[in-house]
Design an enzyme around this catalytic site. Structure first.
Site, PDB file in Angstrom:
ATOM      1  CB  CYS A  45      -0.887   0.039   1.245  1.00  0.00           C
ATOM      2  SG  CYS A  45      -1.960  -1.371   1.399  1.00  0.00           S
TER       3      CYS A  45
HETATM    4  C1  BEZ Z   1       0.617  -4.680   1.882  1.00  0.00           C
HETATM    5  O1  BEZ Z   1       0.025  -3.649   1.587  1.00  0.00           O
HETATM    6  O2  BEZ Z   1       1.814  -4.753   1.798  1.00  0.00           O
HETATM    7  C2  BEZ Z   1      -0.149  -5.891   2.332  1.00  0.00           C
HETATM    8  C3  BEZ Z   1      -1.322  -5.739   3.041  1.00  0.00           C
HETATM    9  C4  BEZ Z   1      -1.993  -6.872   3.469  1.00  0.00           C
HETATM   10  C5  BEZ Z   1      -1.492  -8.125   3.180  1.00  0.00           C
HETATM   11  C6  BEZ Z   1      -0.329  -8.264   2.440  1.00  0.00           C
HETATM   12  C7  BEZ Z   1       0.366  -7.133   2.012  1.00  0.00           C
END
Ligand code: BEZ
Length: 211
Positions: A45
């Site tokens: 994100c």
């Molecule tokens: C991420 O944004 O890195 C992420 C969020 C939830 C699960 C796996 C990755």
């Protein structure tokens, strides 16, 4: 009820990193991209938000407002924004909705319980100036989205709304397009006086008209 293409995008009010917004009012007569993130302080994100901030001038050029959503509260978003600027080189320059009570996530069906029952998946809704939902994408948490593809589909929708054309596989701005099958050859001659390449009666390739 699931949201489908052509539906009016549900309206809502929500706290964001730029204060409370009333969604439809905030959109005004712009296009909009509403996209969700599983959680604050997550690596994928962080990269997506940095990339969207980097591309903000491209969205502005197309009269598109972007707005993110994550289920954490505003104070957490604001702390995370510092990390986004620091690690991605592009500080958050658009609002991020705080949705701790899942009000907006539920309205837009962004939580898919069989994937995860508390975090949002990576949803994207593209909304046109009449507030109709024009595109829906759903990605898993582990896969970051391609924001060039989001710009590409906006280019396609803005072009095809204006001209009687559709865009072929892997099209990008400037490439040849297809005359829509509903346009007769007789009417096509008026719209495309320079002619077209008829590969089949239903597959007529023409230079991209001006946007
Ligand atoms: C991420 O944004 O890195 C992420 C969020 C939830 C699960 C796996 C990755």
């Amino acid at each position: 009820m699931a949201i489908r293409l052509g539906d009016t995008a549900p309206d809502f009010t929500a706290a964001t990193t730029e204060g409370e917004i009333s969604f439809h009012k905030w959109l005004g007569d712009s296009w909009g991209v509403l996209f969700s993130h599983p959680k604050d302080f997550t690596p994928v994100c962080t990269t997506e938000l940095g990339e969207t901030a980097r591309l903000k001038p491209e969205f502005d050029k197309r009269k598109v407002k972007v707005i993110g959503l994550s289920v954490d509260p505003v104070d957490s978003h604001k702390k995370w924004a510092g990390d986004i600027g620091e690690t991605q080189g592009h500080p958050l320059n658009f609002p991020l909705i705080a949705d701790p009570d899942h009000k907006v996530s539920d309205l837009y069906d962004m939580i898919h319980p069989n994937a995860n029952n508390t975090l949002t998946v990576r949803s994207v809704f593209i909304i046109d100036p009449s507030k109709k939902v024009r595109l829906i994408l759903t990605y898993p948490a582990s896969t970051g989205r391609n924001f060039q593809e989001i710009l590409r589909v906006i280019d396609s929708m803005q072009l095809t709304d204006k001209h009687m054309v559709a865009t072929p596989v892997n099209w990008k701005d400037g490439d040849d397009v297809i005359i829509v099958p509903s346009l007769s050859d007789e009417d096509a001659k008026k719209r495309f006086p320079g002619g077209w390449k008829p590969l089949k009666p239903y597959l007529r390739i023409v230079k991209q008209p001006g946007r």
